[in-house]
Design an enzyme around this catalytic site. Structure first.
Site, PDB file in Angstrom:
ATOM      1  CE  LYS A  18     -39.032  27.398  66.501  1.00  0.00           C
ATOM      2  NZ  LYS A  18     -38.305  28.366  65.694  1.00  0.00           N
ATOM      3  NE  ARG A  89     -33.091  26.473  58.090  1.00  0.00           N
ATOM      4  CZ  ARG A  89     -32.584  26.234  56.895  1.00  0.00           C
ATOM      5  NH1 ARG A  89     -33.252  25.532  56.022  1.00  0.00           N
ATOM      6  NH2 ARG A  89     -31.405  26.691  56.575  1.00  0.00           N
ATOM      7  NE  ARG A 118     -34.395  29.232  57.012  1.00  0.00           N
ATOM      8  CZ  ARG A 118     -35.193  29.148  58.076  1.00  0.00           C
ATOM      9  NH1 ARG A 118     -36.499  28.998  57.917  1.00  0.00           N
ATOM     10  NH2 ARG A 118     -34.705  29.210  59.297  1.00  0.00           N
ATOM     11  N   PRO A 119     -29.318  29.055  52.937  1.00  0.00           N
ATOM     12  CG  PRO A 119     -27.719  30.653  52.339  1.00  0.00           C
ATOM     13  CD  PRO A 119     -29.164  30.496  52.655  1.00  0.00           C
ATOM     14  CB  ILE A 120     -26.489  25.094  55.884  1.00  0.00           C
ATOM     15  CG1 ILE A 120     -26.389  23.950  54.888  1.00  0.00           C
ATOM     16  CG2 ILE A 120     -27.914  25.224  56.375  1.00  0.00           C
ATOM     17  CD1 ILE A 120     -26.517  22.589  55.592  1.00  0.00           C
ATOM     18  CG  ASP A 121     -22.793  29.536  52.943  1.00  0.00           C
ATOM     19  OD1 ASP A 121     -24.019  29.717  53.094  1.00  0.00           O
ATOM     20  OD2 ASP A 121     -21.960  30.448  53.077  1.00  0.00           O
ATOM     21  CD  GLN A 122     -20.447  31.491  56.259  1.00  0.00           C
ATOM     22  OE1 GLN A 122     -19.460  31.622  56.985  1.00  0.00           O
ATOM     23  NE2 GLN A 122     -20.366  31.614  54.944  1.00  0.00           N
ATOM     24  NE  ARG A 393     -41.855  24.855  62.743  1.00  0.00           N
ATOM     25  CZ  ARG A 393     -41.103  25.793  62.176  1.00  0.00           C
ATOM     26  NH1 ARG A 393     -41.512  26.408  61.101  1.00  0.00           N
ATOM     27  NH2 ARG A 393     -39.926  26.102  62.677  1.00  0.00           N
TER      28      ARG A 393
HETATM   29  N1  EPU Z   1     -27.013  32.274  56.200  1.00  0.00           N
HETATM   30  C1  EPU Z   1     -26.130  32.018  55.193  1.00  0.00           C
HETATM   31  N2  EPU Z   1     -25.334  30.897  55.294  1.00  0.00           N
HETATM   32  C2  EPU Z   1     -25.412  30.054  56.351  1.00  0.00           C
HETATM   33  C3  EPU Z   1     -26.319  30.322  57.387  1.00  0.00           C
HETATM   34  C4  EPU Z   1     -27.115  31.460  57.289  1.00  0.00           C
HETATM   35  O1  EPU Z   1     -26.034  32.748  54.207  1.00  0.00           O
HETATM   36  O2  EPU Z   1     -24.663  29.062  56.375  1.00  0.00           O
HETATM   37  C5  EPU Z   1     -27.863  33.486  56.131  1.00  0.00           C
HETATM   38  C6  EPU Z   1     -29.353  33.179  56.096  1.00  0.00           C
HETATM   39  O3  EPU Z   1     -29.792  32.922  54.788  1.00  0.00           O
HETATM   40  C7  EPU Z   1     -29.947  34.415  56.717  1.00  0.00           C
HETATM   41  C8  EPU Z   1     -28.885  34.855  57.739  1.00  0.00           C
HETATM   42  O4  EPU Z   1     -27.679  34.219  57.336  1.00  0.00           O
HETATM   43  O5  EPU Z   1     -30.083  35.397  55.754  1.00  0.00           O
HETATM   44  C9  EPU Z   1     -29.166  34.480  59.193  1.00  0.00           C
HETATM   45  O6  EPU Z   1     -29.480  33.107  59.292  1.00  0.00           O
HETATM   46  P1  EPU Z   1     -29.277  32.258  60.630  1.00  0.00           P
HETATM   47  O7  EPU Z   1     -28.341  31.150  60.308  1.00  0.00           O
HETATM   48  O8  EPU Z   1     -28.903  33.180  61.744  1.00  0.00           O
HETATM   49  O9  EPU Z   1     -30.721  31.678  60.857  1.00  0.00           O
HETATM   50  P2  EPU Z   1     -31.107  30.227  61.370  1.00  0.00           P
HETATM   51  O10 EPU Z   1     -30.103  29.764  62.348  1.00  0.00           O
HETATM   52  O11 EPU Z   1     -31.436  29.354  60.225  1.00  0.00           O
HETATM   53  C10 EPU Z   1     -32.415  31.026  63.474  1.00  0.00           C
HETATM   54  C11 EPU Z   1     -33.804  30.851  64.016  1.00  0.00           C
HETATM   55  C12 EPU Z   1     -34.783  31.674  63.186  1.00  0.00           C
HETATM   56  C13 EPU Z   1     -34.341  33.130  63.191  1.00  0.00           C
HETATM   57  C14 EPU Z   1     -32.877  33.266  62.740  1.00  0.00           C
HETATM   58  C15 EPU Z   1     -32.333  34.665  62.865  1.00  0.00           C
HETATM   59  C16 EPU Z   1     -33.739  28.651  64.941  1.00  0.00           C
HETATM   60  C17 EPU Z   1     -34.152  27.247  64.843  1.00  0.00           C
HETATM   61  N3  EPU Z   1     -34.147  29.456  63.984  1.00  0.00           N
HETATM   62  O12 EPU Z   1     -32.449  30.537  62.132  1.00  0.00           O
HETATM   63  O13 EPU Z   1     -36.018  31.561  63.852  1.00  0.00           O
HETATM   64  O14 EPU Z   1     -35.154  33.884  62.329  1.00  0.00           O
HETATM   65  O15 EPU Z   1     -32.049  32.395  63.529  1.00  0.00           O
HETATM   66  O16 EPU Z   1     -32.416  35.100  64.193  1.00  0.00           O
HETATM   67  O17 EPU Z   1     -33.073  29.027  65.889  1.00  0.00           O
HETATM   68  C18 EPU Z   1     -38.328  31.510  64.086  1.00  0.00           C
HETATM   69  O18 EPU Z   1     -38.139  31.209  65.262  1.00  0.00           O
HETATM   70  O19 EPU Z   1     -39.433  31.836  63.605  1.00  0.00           O
HETATM   71  C19 EPU Z   1     -37.188  31.492  63.180  1.00  0.00           C
HETATM   72  C20 EPU Z   1     -37.297  31.476  61.862  1.00  0.00           C
END
Ligand code: EPU
Length: 414
Positions: A18, A89, A118-122, A393
């Site tokens: 997924k 997401r 769930r920030p996306i600042d990075q 999902r």
């Molecule tokens: N974070 C920030 N800033 C950012 C991005 C992330 O502070 O700009 C923080 C998040 O808040 C979190 C950590 O960094 O605390 C890790 O977040 P990450 O960006 O790695 O997560 P994601 O890309 O939003 C993906 C998976 C999630 C999985 C996480 C961690 C997808 C679509 N989603 O989310 O999968 O938990 O990586 O491995 O790939 C799931 O499949 O059930 C699921 C939630």
């Protein structure tokens, strides 16, 4: 509806990943040609992404049950279907892909599972470093750039999403982009392999430094998605939890190492083959301590499933969430089934009970829902799980696969 108490026996074949496919479908936007994507799981997130691309003018069709033919040559950046984007997401990957292709993107703020903020600042930091201006309000993100120029981006947090989004924005940029402190998850390597199969130049995926050398265009090709690490792990934990004996097939055992290691510690027997793993759980299972971490650590997406198992394992377990701020919402549902779990911030203290008892419970999110299925399988009596749209999902035909292993589980159409 799950009637507990059956040990799982037999073989199960794992579908495509997924979290890889939700990056690879948007990545097809960057391709000036036809992409044939194989081993695509039939899950709700895939259907939503297909609808989003079609609304943009792409031609997308299944040529067999798991092969997707995607042609994005005719898409426009207009007519973003907001309601669809809000459903998942991973719609934020459209930002990197549209920015890369059109130097402009507008995306509705993503939905998906909620584990607190769930920030996306990075992601934004990466786009800005490449030369884009990014504007954001509570609902919409807009990014645009005169030109995208390769640069160095150091991620302050190891983020799967930011690593992927910056890769997407960088493949058609001018020059070299280096992502430092990148995430190393198998789906990041899979996206890089897909992009390279289409003509990109991405090196280092799977390490914490990824180097993307911009190319003029990507021109199409065929690619097969890796097996889903988390689906595989879910069946492995379910096999051990029920005291069964299951061969989990079509997997990459290397991706399963942290999960296999914990199952061995719990007391299950694991036998690794080239592309399958056998899990036997006939002895007594005992409590362990686990901390979820980015890959190669124990995955956060396997946290609820192992907590369900540990809820009846002998002794005390401590499970610490190392990725998300708030990923224990489902614990309240396990308590209704008789589990003895205390959550304190990012830690759950689990005192293994003799047995769980079936109860009406809710899938609070995708993996929380998978945890409920496992809890239902080991409980005495019947567990009714509602809100299973979360499970759909990310898991393909979950009840059919469990049924084939001997579980007493069925879907109630209401
Ligand atoms: N974070 C920030 N800033 C950012 C991005 C992330 O502070 O700009 C923080 C998040 O808040 C979190 C950590 O960094 O605390 C890790 O977040 P990450 O960006 O790695 O997560 P994601 O890309 O939003 C993906 C998976 C999630 C999985 C996480 C961690 C997808 C679509 N989603 O989310 O999968 O938990 O990586 O491995 O790939 C799931 O499949 O059930 C699921 C939630």
């Amino acid at each position: 509806m799950v009637k507990g108490g059956k040990k799982l026996y037999g073989e199960v074949s794992v579908s495509g990943a997924k979290n890889a496919v939700v990056a690879i479908i948007p990545a097809a936007i960057l391709v000036d040609g036809i992409c044939i994507v194989e081993n695509v799981p039939d899950i709700q997130d895939v259907r939503v992404l297909i609808a989003i691309l079609e609304n943009m003018g792409a031609s997308v069709a299944f040529t067999d049950e798991s092969t997707l033919k995607i042609d994005c040559r005719a898409i426009s950046k207009q007519n973003e279907p907001d309601a669809l984007m809000r459903k998942m997401r991973a719609s934020y990957y459209l930002l990197g892909a549209l920015l890369g292709r059109f130097r402009a993107a507008k995306v509705t703020m993503p939905g998906g599972c909620s584990f607190g903020v769930r920030p996306i600042d990075q992601h934004i930091k990466g786009f800005e470093a490449l030369g884009a201006s990014v504007w954001q309000d509570s609902d919409v993100i807009v990014a645009s750039a005169e030109e995208l120029k390769g640069t160095n981006v150091y991620l302050d947090i190891v983020s799967v999403g930011a690593t992927i989004n910056i890769m997407l924005a960088a493949v058609l940029a001018e020059g070299v982009t280096v992502i430092e402190n990148a995430a190393k998850e198998p789906h990041i390597v899979d996206l890089a392999n897909f992009l390279n199969a289409m003509g990109a130049n991405v090196k280092g995926a799977g390490t914490d430094v990824i180097k993307v050398t911009g190319v003029k265009k990507l021109s199409g090709g065929a690619y097969s998605i890796i097996p889903d690490q988390i689906e595989a792990g879910t069946f492995m934990v379910a096999a051990a939890a029920t005291g069964g004996n299951v061969l989990v097939k079509n997997i990459i055992p290397k991706h399963m190492e942290s999960i296999s290691a914990k199952l061995i510690e719990v007391g299950a027997k694991i036998t690794e083959h080239d592309d399958s793993i056998r899990v036997e759980g006939d002895g007594e299972l005992s409590g362990v301590n686990i901390k979820t971490q980015p890959y190669p650590g124990y995955p956060t997406d396997m946290q609820p499933q192992i907590v369900a198992l540990l809820s009846t394992a002998k002794g005390i377990s401590l499970v610490t969430e190392g990725v998300w701020d708030n990923r224990f919402q489902y614990v309240g549902e396990l308590l209704r089934m008789g589990a003895d779990i205390r959550v304190d911030g990012k830690s759950a203290f689990i005192n293994g009970v003799d047995h769980l008892t079936g109860a009406p419970v809710r899938a609070t999110d995708l993996r929380g829902g998978a945890g409920m299925v496992i809890a239902g399988l080991i409980a005495e009596g019947t567990t009714e799980i509602t809100d299973i749209q979360y499970i759909d999902r990310g898991y393909e035909k979950i009840e059919e696969k469990f049924k084939a292993l001997g579980a007493d589980i069925y879907r109630v159409n209401s």
